[in-house]
Design a protein around this motif. Structure first.
Motif, PDB file in Angstrom:
ATOM      1  N   THR A  73       0.933  -1.205  -0.002  1.00 52.62           N
ATOM      2  CA  THR A  73      -0.048  -0.134   0.092  1.00 52.62           C
ATOM      3  C   THR A  73       0.828   1.230  -0.131  1.00 52.62           C
ATOM      4  OG1 THR A  73      -0.222  -0.108   2.496  1.00 52.62           O
ATOM      5  CG2 THR A  73      -2.017  -1.070   1.151  1.00 52.62           C
ATOM      6  N   GLY A  74       2.120   1.111   0.142  1.00 52.34           N
ATOM      7  CA  GLY A  74       3.004   2.248   0.261  1.00 52.34           C
ATOM      8  C   GLY A  74       3.229   3.106  -1.354  1.00 52.34           C
ATOM      9  N   PRO A  75       4.026   3.993  -1.193  1.00 50.91           N
ATOM     10  CA  PRO A  75       4.436   4.781  -2.726  1.00 50.91           C
ATOM     11  C   PRO A  75       5.157   3.756  -3.442  1.00 50.91           C
ATOM     12  CG  PRO A  75       5.579   5.643  -0.859  1.00 50.91           C
ATOM     13  CD  PRO A  75       4.563   4.867  -0.237  1.00 50.91           C
ATOM     14  N   ALA A  76       5.055   3.675  -4.792  1.00 50.05           N
ATOM     15  CA  ALA A  76       5.722   2.940  -5.654  1.00 50.05           C
ATOM     16  C   ALA A  76       7.183   3.405  -5.793  1.00 50.05           C
ATOM     17  CB  ALA A  76       5.119   2.972  -7.032  1.00 50.05           C
ATOM     18  N   PRO A  77       8.151   2.346  -5.946  1.00 49.07           N
ATOM     19  CA  PRO A  77       9.505   2.887  -5.890  1.00 49.07           C
ATOM     20  C   PRO A  77       9.740   3.829  -7.139  1.00 49.07           C
ATOM     21  CG  PRO A  77       9.233   0.617  -6.477  1.00 49.07           C
ATOM     22  CD  PRO A  77       7.922   0.976  -6.044  1.00 49.07           C
ATOM     23  N   ALA A  78      11.002   4.546  -7.148  1.00 48.67           N
ATOM     24  CA  ALA A  78      11.029   5.554  -8.373  1.00 48.67           C
ATOM     25  C   ALA A  78      11.380   5.128  -9.507  1.00 48.67           C
ATOM     26  CB  ALA A  78      12.122   6.527  -7.818  1.00 48.67           C
ATOM     27  N   GLN A  79      12.015   3.716  -9.566  1.00 55.60           N
ATOM     28  CA  GLN A  79      12.232   3.094 -10.671  1.00 55.60           C
ATOM     29  C   GLN A  79      11.250   2.303 -11.416  1.00 55.60           C
ATOM     30  OE1 GLN A  79      15.921   0.493  -9.952  1.00 55.60           O
ATOM     31  NE2 GLN A  79      16.350   0.485 -12.135  1.00 55.60           N
ATOM     32  N   ALA A  80      10.114   2.456 -10.868  1.00 53.18           N
ATOM     33  CA  ALA A  80       9.087   1.568 -11.382  1.00 53.18           C
ATOM     34  C   ALA A  80       8.411   2.084 -12.721  1.00 53.18           C
ATOM     35  CB  ALA A  80       7.801   1.572 -10.366  1.00 53.18           C
ATOM     36  N   ALA A  81       8.705   3.428 -12.948  1.00 56.80           N
ATOM     37  CA  ALA A  81       8.424   4.014 -14.246  1.00 56.80           C
ATOM     38  C   ALA A  81       9.304   3.422 -15.521  1.00 56.80           C
ATOM     39  CB  ALA A  81       8.644   5.341 -14.142  1.00 56.80           C
ATOM     40  N   SER A  82      10.441   3.032 -15.351  1.00 58.83           N
ATOM     41  CA  SER A  82      11.179   2.453 -16.466  1.00 58.83           C
ATOM     42  C   SER A  82      11.479   1.098 -16.034  1.00 58.83           C
ATOM     43  CB  SER A  82      12.773   3.258 -16.130  1.00 58.83           C
ATOM     44  OG  SER A  82      13.512   2.665 -15.100  1.00 58.83           O
ATOM     45  N   ALA A  83      11.958   0.373 -16.951  1.00 60.93           N
ATOM     46  CA  ALA A  83      12.011  -0.946 -17.411  1.00 60.93           C
ATOM     47  C   ALA A  83      13.646  -1.136 -17.125  1.00 60.93           C
ATOM     48  CB  ALA A  83      11.388  -1.604 -18.390  1.00 60.93           C
ATOM     49  N   CYS A  84      14.450  -0.266 -16.902  1.00 62.76           N
ATOM     50  CA  CYS A  84      15.763  -0.442 -16.893  1.00 62.76           C
ATOM     51  C   CYS A  84      16.459  -1.073 -15.408  1.00 62.76           C
ATOM     52  CB  CYS A  84      16.500   0.865 -17.329  1.00 62.76           C
ATOM     53  SG  CYS A  84      16.332   1.277 -19.134  1.00 62.76           S
ATOM     54  N   SER A  85      17.368  -1.823 -15.793  1.00 63.09           N
ATOM     55  CA  SER A  85      18.037  -1.968 -14.405  1.00 63.09           C
ATOM     56  C   SER A  85      19.444  -1.193 -14.134  1.00 63.09           C
ATOM     57  CB  SER A  85      18.478  -3.581 -14.106  1.00 63.09           C
ATOM     58  OG  SER A  85      19.199  -3.886 -15.281  1.00 63.09           O
ATOM     59  N   GLY A  86      19.793  -1.233 -12.922  1.00 66.42           N
ATOM     60  CA  GLY A  86      21.090  -0.394 -12.655  1.00 66.42           C
ATOM     61  C   GLY A  86      20.524   1.013 -11.974  1.00 66.42           C
ATOM     62  N   ARG A  87      21.740   1.829 -11.923  1.00 70.02           N
ATOM     63  CA  ARG A  87      21.437   3.127 -11.390  1.00 70.02           C
ATOM     64  C   ARG A  87      21.281   4.231 -12.439  1.00 70.02           C
ATOM     65  NH1 ARG A  87      26.091   6.444 -11.069  1.00 70.02           N
ATOM     66  NH2 ARG A  87      27.815   5.119 -11.892  1.00 70.02           N
ATOM     67  N   LEU A  88      20.419   5.175 -12.039  1.00 75.95           N
ATOM     68  CA  LEU A  88      20.086   6.437 -12.810  1.00 75.95           C
ATOM     69  C   LEU A  88      21.286   7.204 -12.965  1.00 75.95           C
ATOM     70  CD1 LEU A  88      17.914   7.867 -14.565  1.00 75.95           C
ATOM     71  CD2 LEU A  88      17.595   9.220 -12.408  1.00 75.95           C
ATOM     72  N   VAL A  89      21.863   7.348 -14.220  1.00 74.22           N
ATOM     73  CA  VAL A  89      23.313   8.169 -14.174  1.00 74.22           C
ATOM     74  C   VAL A  89      23.035   9.607 -14.948  1.00 74.22           C
ATOM     75  CG1 VAL A  89      24.869   6.403 -14.292  1.00 74.22           C
ATOM     76  CG2 VAL A  89      23.994   6.953 -16.353  1.00 74.22           C
ATOM     77  N   LYS A  90      21.992   9.677 -15.915  1.00 72.55           N
ATOM     78  CA  LYS A  90      21.756  10.979 -16.462  1.00 72.55           C
ATOM     79  C   LYS A  90      20.356  11.353 -16.866  1.00 72.55           C
ATOM     80  CE  LYS A  90      23.570  14.380 -18.871  1.00 72.55           C
ATOM     81  NZ  LYS A  90      24.263  15.432 -18.445  1.00 72.55           N
ATOM     82  N   THR A  91      19.688  12.319 -16.409  1.00 70.86           N
ATOM     83  CA  THR A  91      18.323  12.564 -16.712  1.00 70.86           C
ATOM     84  C   THR A  91      18.375  14.000 -17.571  1.00 70.86           C
ATOM     85  OG1 THR A  91      17.370  11.540 -14.758  1.00 70.86           O
ATOM     86  CG2 THR A  91      15.945  13.140 -16.017  1.00 70.86           C
ATOM     87  N   VAL A  92      17.672  13.823 -18.953  1.00 68.54           N
ATOM     88  CA  VAL A  92      17.603  14.998 -19.832  1.00 68.54           C
ATOM     89  C   VAL A  92      16.228  15.417 -19.834  1.00 68.54           C
ATOM     90  CG1 VAL A  92      18.233  16.128 -22.107  1.00 68.54           C
ATOM     91  CG2 VAL A  92      19.847  14.524 -20.879  1.00 68.54           C
ATOM     92  N   ALA A  93      15.776  16.433 -19.343  1.00 66.79           N
ATOM     93  CA  ALA A  93      14.327  16.714 -19.200  1.00 66.79           C
ATOM     94  C   ALA A  93      14.119  17.885 -20.584  1.00 66.79           C
ATOM     95  CB  ALA A  93      14.054  17.682 -17.952  1.00 66.79           C
ATOM     96  N   PHE A  94      12.729  17.723 -21.193  1.00 69.87           N
ATOM     97  CA  PHE A  94      12.546  18.365 -22.203  1.00 69.87           C
ATOM     98  C   PHE A  94      11.073  18.618 -21.832  1.00 69.87           C
ATOM     99  CE2 PHE A  94      13.181  14.269 -23.714  1.00 69.87           C
ATOM    100  CZ  PHE A  94      11.710  13.723 -24.243  1.00 69.87           C
TER     101      PHE A  94
END
Length: 170
Positions: free
Chosen positions: A68-89
């Motif tokens: 019932t808690g909040p979803a993990p931040a990585q649930a939106a992507s299907a990639c494994s590993g750590r987030l290294v770069k985000t480019v927003a547009f």
């Protein structure tokens, strides 16, 4: 002829409470009523059967409904590993992830909903780009390339806006 069992004298299988037992047997343990009989409260065989049925059902219910808690931040992507770069547009973002030997990228829409043109591309240095494009509602990708000792570059677009990285992970 006389045996003492639990502090009571027995004679030839007849105990002091008038119950006939086999020689050498003992009185049942647990709470007893006024006539020396065991009370029904001490021995509830139905109670254990109910608990054996209820506990697995509750466990299955938790598995079906999920946490019932909040979803993990990585649930939106299907990639494994750590987030290294985000480019927003303006209409979304490009996210690049890195595990030990692989790089992965996804293009995520800022407002998921109607299908629209989306594209994500990931290229290792010295190799061909891996592309996922089409009309998606939420994200394009994931695309994965082997990048153990190589730089990669990524680009992504959602609708009419796009973003890209230069060579990263060098």
């Amino acid at each position: 002829m006389f045996d003492e069992v639990d502090g009571a004298d027995e004679m030839d299988g007849v105990s002091g409470d008038g119950v006939t037992r086999r020689p050498g047997s003992r009185r049942p343990k647990g709470p007893t009523g006024p006539e020396g009989r065991r009370t029904a409260r001490a021995d509830r065989p139905g109670r254990t059967a109910v608990s054996l049925l209820v506990l697995p059902l509750l466990g299955a219910l938790v598995l079906v409904l999920g946490p019932t808690g909040p979803a993990p931040a990585q649930a939106a992507s299907a990639c494994s590993g750590r987030l290294v770069k985000t480019v927003a547009f303006s209409t979304g973002s490009l996210r690049v992830y890195k595990s030990r030997a692989y790089a992965c990228a996804v293009a995520v829409a800022k407002k998921p909903g109607a299908r629209r043109a989306m594209r994500v591309s990931l290229q290792p240095r010295g190799g061909r780009a891996v592309v996922d494009s089409g009309r998606f509602t939420k994200l394009a990708g994931p695309v994965t390339v082997h990048a153990l000792n190589r730089c990669v570059r990524a680009s992504g677009s959602v609708g009419g806006s796009s973003g890209s990285t230069g060579w990263i992970l060098c």
